[in-house]
Design a protein around this motif. Structure first.
Motif, mmCIF file in Angstrom:
data_model
loop_
_atom_site.group_PDB
_atom_site.id
_atom_site.type_symbol
_atom_site.label_atom_id
_atom_site.label_comp_id
_atom_site.label_asym_id
_atom_site.label_seq_id
_atom_site.Cartn_x
_atom_site.Cartn_y
_atom_site.Cartn_z
ATOM 1 N N LYS A 97 -14.460 -4.243 -3.178
ATOM 2 C CA LYS A 97 -13.237 -3.493 -2.867
ATOM 3 C C LYS A 97 -13.147 -3.215 -1.369
ATOM 4 O O LYS A 97 -13.128 -2.076 -0.919
ATOM 5 C CB LYS A 97 -13.197 -2.197 -3.673
ATOM 6 N N LYS A 98 -13.090 -4.296 -0.596
ATOM 7 C CA LYS A 98 -12.979 -4.200 0.855
ATOM 8 C C LYS A 98 -11.736 -4.937 1.317
ATOM 9 O O LYS A 98 -11.383 -5.981 0.771
ATOM 10 C CB LYS A 98 -14.217 -4.791 1.526
ATOM 11 N N GLY A 99 -11.073 -4.401 2.354
ATOM 12 C CA GLY A 99 -9.850 -5.028 2.835
ATOM 13 C C GLY A 99 -8.831 -5.124 1.719
ATOM 14 O O GLY A 99 -8.668 -4.204 0.905
ATOM 15 N N THR B 244 0.860 -1.183 0.000
ATOM 16 C CA THR B 244 0.000 0.000 0.000
ATOM 17 C C THR B 244 0.899 1.236 0.000
ATOM 18 O O THR B 244 1.938 1.248 0.649
ATOM 19 C CB THR B 244 -0.888 0.005 1.256
ATOM 20 N N ARG C 260 -8.656 9.822 9.202
ATOM 21 C CA ARG C 260 -9.089 10.020 7.830
ATOM 22 C C ARG C 260 -7.968 9.814 6.816
ATOM 23 O O ARG C 260 -6.850 10.300 7.013
ATOM 24 C CB ARG C 260 -9.658 11.435 7.666
ATOM 25 N N SER D 100 -4.771 -2.542 4.355
ATOM 26 C CA SER D 100 -6.045 -2.028 3.851
ATOM 27 C C SER D 100 -6.300 -0.605 4.320
ATOM 28 O O SER D 100 -5.753 -0.157 5.342
ATOM 29 C CB SER D 100 -7.198 -2.921 4.307
ATOM 30 N N ILE D 101 -7.147 0.106 3.583
ATOM 31 C CA ILE D 101 -7.511 1.457 3.985
ATOM 32 C C ILE D 101 -8.272 1.428 5.303
ATOM 33 O O ILE D 101 -8.186 2.347 6.120
ATOM 34 C CB ILE D 101 -8.318 2.173 2.891
ATOM 35 N N GLU D 102 -9.004 0.338 5.548
ATOM 36 C CA GLU D 102 -9.714 0.209 6.826
ATOM 37 C C GLU D 102 -8.729 0.131 7.988
ATOM 38 O O GLU D 102 -8.959 0.745 9.045
ATOM 39 C CB GLU D 102 -10.608 -1.042 6.807
ATOM 40 N N GLN D 103 -7.637 -0.589 7.819
ATOM 41 C CA GLN D 103 -6.604 -0.663 8.863
ATOM 42 C C GLN D 103 -5.974 0.700 9.096
ATOM 43 O O GLN D 103 -5.733 1.093 10.245
ATOM 44 C CB GLN D 103 -5.524 -1.675 8.451
ATOM 45 N N GLN E 281 -7.290 3.710 8.483
ATOM 46 C CA GLN E 281 -8.250 4.625 9.096
ATOM 47 C C GLN E 281 -8.443 4.328 10.584
ATOM 48 O O GLN E 281 -8.644 5.243 11.384
ATOM 49 C CB GLN E 281 -9.579 4.550 8.350
ATOM 50 N N LYS E 282 -8.368 3.072 10.932
ATOM 51 C CA LYS E 282 -8.501 2.696 12.342
ATOM 52 C C LYS E 282 -7.374 3.267 13.183
ATOM 53 O O LYS E 282 -7.572 3.680 14.335
ATOM 54 C CB LYS E 282 -8.516 1.167 12.470
ATOM 55 N N GLU E 283 -6.176 3.342 12.608
ATOM 56 C CA GLU E 283 -5.002 3.765 13.374
ATOM 57 C C GLU E 283 -4.698 5.254 13.247
ATOM 58 O O GLU E 283 -4.232 5.871 14.208
ATOM 59 C CB GLU E 283 -3.770 2.966 12.927
#
Length: 345
Positions: free
Chosen positions: A323-325, A184, A212, A202-205, A207-209
């Motif tokens: 398009k997740k994870g 990434t 935005r 992932s973008i989810e990972q 954003q969690k840390e």
């Protein structure tokens, strides 16, 4: 040029072998080596002449920036300026690992390494062979994927040889790579981080840390005049010799669509390959089930493309996924590789 294979234990890299490869890096040669994502084609990132050899061996356009691999977090200070505070959190959570950051470069980094840009892309790999090589070379190593430009990235030493045999002196064989798609990439030169390339993180990972993260317009299929600060943004990549057709839609409908397309193409005399998430009677010349997990899909994608090329497949029908994870990274590669996208009825 004769290309030599050097087998190295991926769990316990033999120091003598690593030092042999590191000497080549120090002398200005290029060496292919495994990372946790794909195999890289490495040279001393601070040596313009050595880096130029990467572009020649790959047939890579000179305006396509390279990623610089480092051994320790402290190495970042040599390469980048104006490092934001958020980098502390990023390095704590994601380094070593499949995440690349783009920052303003220092004068020590040659423009050829950065594709002529004033920014540099940096990551710290977790693969033990890669880390040992960087440490013993005593320099950051610039390393794009070790394939000929535009071809599927290599996830095994034999893939490197398919493209690079006779073009480079040494390939370190450390077995199959774990993740299978590239890192990434996020741009940290703005107030809000920008996702330039989805990959192993992932973008989810993210954003969690770190909160935005903005997705670059190109990843949404929109045009942009902004500088292409990451590999994989400007040019077509990851393409096998076969035509790739991406089939989108609900999974049951996609399976039926692929079965119909496979039959139609076979009647036209085409050799057909199918890449799918679950088993079905696809009636194709070659079928690769890459599910049920997206991680398995990522790990096998490029290897499957190369395997189908060896089987002389003419058309590859690929099932699209959400398009997740890591699915975002997989779809990014598939959309780059595909000549056609079809919606299932």
């Amino acid at each position: 040029m004769r290309t030599r294979i050097l087998k190295v234990n991926p769990r316990r890299p033999e120091l003598q072998k690593i030092r042999e490869a590191a000497k080549m890096i120090k002398r200005g040669s290029i060496v292919a080596f495994p990372t946790e994502t794909v195999y890289g084609l490495g040279a001393n990132a601070l040596d313009s002449k050595a880096v130029r050899k990467i572009f020649v061996a790959k047939g890579r356009p000179s305006d396509n920036p390279l990623i610089v691999h480092i051994y320790d977090k402290s190495d970042l200070a040599r390469l980048a300026v104006d490092v934001p505070k958020i980098m502390d959190r990023i390095s704590e959570k994601f380094w070593p690992g499949p995440l690349t950051v783009v920052l303003r470069k220092t004068k020590i980094v040659p423009k050829i390494t950065t594709g002529g840009l004033d920014t540099v892309a940096v990551r710290m790999p977790s693969n033990l062979i890669a880390r040992s090589l960087i440490r013993e070379a005593g320099t950051p190593i610039a390393a794009p994927s070790a394939n000929y430009f535009g071809r599927p990235s290599p996830t095994a030493a034999e893939h490197v040889l398919e493209d690079m045999n006779g073009r480079i002196g040494l390939v370190i064989d450390g077995g199959r790579t774990r993740i299978g798609i590239e890192s990434t990439v996020i741009d940290l030169t703005s107030n809000i981080p920008i996702l330039l390339r989805p990959g192993g993180v992932s973008i989810e990972q993210l954003q969690k840390e770190i909160g935005r993260v903005v997705i670059h317009p190109l990843l949404r299929g929109k045009k942009s005049r902004a500088a292409h600060r990451s590999p994989g943004m400007k040019y077509k990549h990851y393409t096998p010799n076969a035509q790739v057709i991406l089939v989108e839609g609900q999974s049951g409908k996609v399976r039926k669509k692929i079965i119909r397309l496979a039959g139609k193409l076979k009647k036209q005399g085409k050799r057909v390959g199918v890449v799918c998430m679950s088993k079905a009677r696809y009636n194709a010349h070659a079928v690769r089930v890459v599910g049920p997990s997206y991680e398995k899909f990522a790990a096998s994608l490029f290897g499957t493309f190369r395997e189908f090329d060896l089987k002389k497949i003419d058309v590859i029908l690929v099932q699209a996924i959400p398009k997740k994870g890591i699915g975002f990274g997989i779809m990014n590669r598939l959309e780059k590789a595909a000549s056609t996208k079809i919606k299932a009825d």
